[in-house]
Design a protein around this motif. Sequence first.
Motif, PDB file in Angstrom:
ATOM      1  N   ALA A 191       0.686 -52.987  33.273  1.00 20.91           N
ATOM      2  CA  ALA A 191       0.125 -51.801  32.874  1.00 20.91           C
ATOM      3  C   ALA A 191      -0.753 -52.204  31.718  1.00 20.91           C
ATOM      4  O   ALA A 191      -2.245 -51.834  31.527  1.00 20.91           O
ATOM      5  N   THR A 240      -1.881 -55.217  31.022  1.00 22.92           N
ATOM      6  CA  THR A 240      -2.863 -56.110  31.511  1.00 22.92           C
ATOM      7  C   THR A 240      -4.324 -55.322  32.053  1.00 22.92           C
ATOM      8  O   THR A 240      -5.311 -55.531  32.113  1.00 22.92           O
ATOM      9  N   ASP A 241      -3.759 -54.197  32.641  1.00 24.85           N
ATOM     10  CA  ASP A 241      -4.736 -53.310  33.478  1.00 24.85           C
ATOM     11  C   ASP A 241      -5.718 -52.767  32.003  1.00 24.85           C
ATOM     12  O   ASP A 241      -6.855 -52.657  32.535  1.00 24.85           O
ATOM     13  N   VAL A 242      -5.202 -52.401  31.121  1.00 22.19           N
ATOM     14  CA  VAL A 242      -5.939 -52.130  30.064  1.00 22.19           C
ATOM     15  C   VAL A 242      -6.451 -53.331  29.222  1.00 22.19           C
ATOM     16  O   VAL A 242      -7.960 -53.132  29.019  1.00 22.19           O
ATOM     17  N   GLN A 243      -5.858 -54.125  28.924  1.00 29.41           N
ATOM     18  CA  GLN A 243      -6.361 -55.379  28.234  1.00 29.41           C
ATOM     19  C   GLN A 243      -7.364 -56.301  28.808  1.00 29.41           C
ATOM     20  O   GLN A 243      -8.159 -56.949  28.485  1.00 29.41           O
ATOM     21  N   GLY A 244      -7.135 -56.326  30.291  1.00 27.86           N
ATOM     22  CA  GLY A 244      -8.029 -56.935  31.087  1.00 27.86           C
ATOM     23  C   GLY A 244      -7.479 -58.599  31.223  1.00 27.86           C
ATOM     24  O   GLY A 244      -8.440 -59.336  32.078  1.00 27.86           O
ATOM     25  N   ILE A 291       0.425 -45.978  27.669  1.00 27.82           N
ATOM     26  CA  ILE A 291      -0.791 -46.753  27.985  1.00 27.82           C
ATOM     27  C   ILE A 291      -1.719 -46.042  28.977  1.00 27.82           C
ATOM     28  O   ILE A 291      -3.032 -46.420  29.091  1.00 27.82           O
ATOM     29  N   VAL A 292      -1.036 -45.169  29.759  1.00 28.45           N
ATOM     30  CA  VAL A 292      -2.006 -44.570  30.541  1.00 28.45           C
ATOM     31  C   VAL A 292      -2.930 -43.367  29.745  1.00 28.45           C
ATOM     32  O   VAL A 292      -4.300 -43.321  30.136  1.00 28.45           O
ATOM     33  N   LEU A 344      -4.208 -44.647  26.943  1.00 21.88           N
ATOM     34  CA  LEU A 344      -5.051 -45.390  26.342  1.00 21.88           C
ATOM     35  C   LEU A 344      -6.060 -45.697  27.456  1.00 21.88           C
ATOM     36  O   LEU A 344      -7.370 -45.826  26.886  1.00 21.88           O
ATOM     37  N   GLN A 345      -5.975 -45.516  28.740  1.00 23.19           N
ATOM     38  CA  GLN A 345      -7.032 -45.843  29.772  1.00 23.19           C
ATOM     39  C   GLN A 345      -7.867 -44.799  29.755  1.00 23.19           C
ATOM     40  O   GLN A 345      -9.143 -44.891  30.331  1.00 23.19           O
ATOM     41  N   ARG A 346      -7.547 -43.583  29.174  1.00 27.25           N
ATOM     42  CA  ARG A 346      -8.690 -42.306  29.314  1.00 27.25           C
ATOM     43  C   ARG A 346      -9.689 -42.143  28.279  1.00 27.25           C
ATOM     44  O   ARG A 346      -9.548 -42.880  27.261  1.00 27.25           O
TER      45      ARG A 346
END
Length: 131
Positions: free
Chosen positions: A82, A84-88, A126-127, A129-131
């Motif tokens: 999760a 990694t999905d945010v950080q790239g 984390i979810v 953070l993605q918003r």
Amino acid sequence: MNSTVVIDDIEQGVSFEQFMTSLRDPAFAAPIVSARRFSDALHIDLQTLAKQAGVHRNTLSRMPASESVQRFLREALRVIRAATDVQGCVKQALFWYRNEPLSEFEYKTAEQLVCMGRTEDVLRYIVLLQR
């Protein structure tokens, strides 16, 4: 592939899928995560990993496929994925997981929270953070 390759690959910015593949334990026919490779990737010793997983240090070498070890590794990897999905990138996600004090959680790191059994709380964070 040895554990040194895992660390080198992270330096080169591999995908999460490649990172996961590098963690597979080739000594077992069953699809298990290698505790040694995981500890190498996070730059922690096996004794520290055993403490985090709540198992005796010998369990990692004698029974690496045990449910308690594999459950902990899977939970940690859920959070790392999760992140990694945010950080790239895996390298940045691992740094965040181990080191970033989260004010919303009394300045504990994601790693500390996973060790405390709070994986779902970290994933919800984390979810957000993605918003």
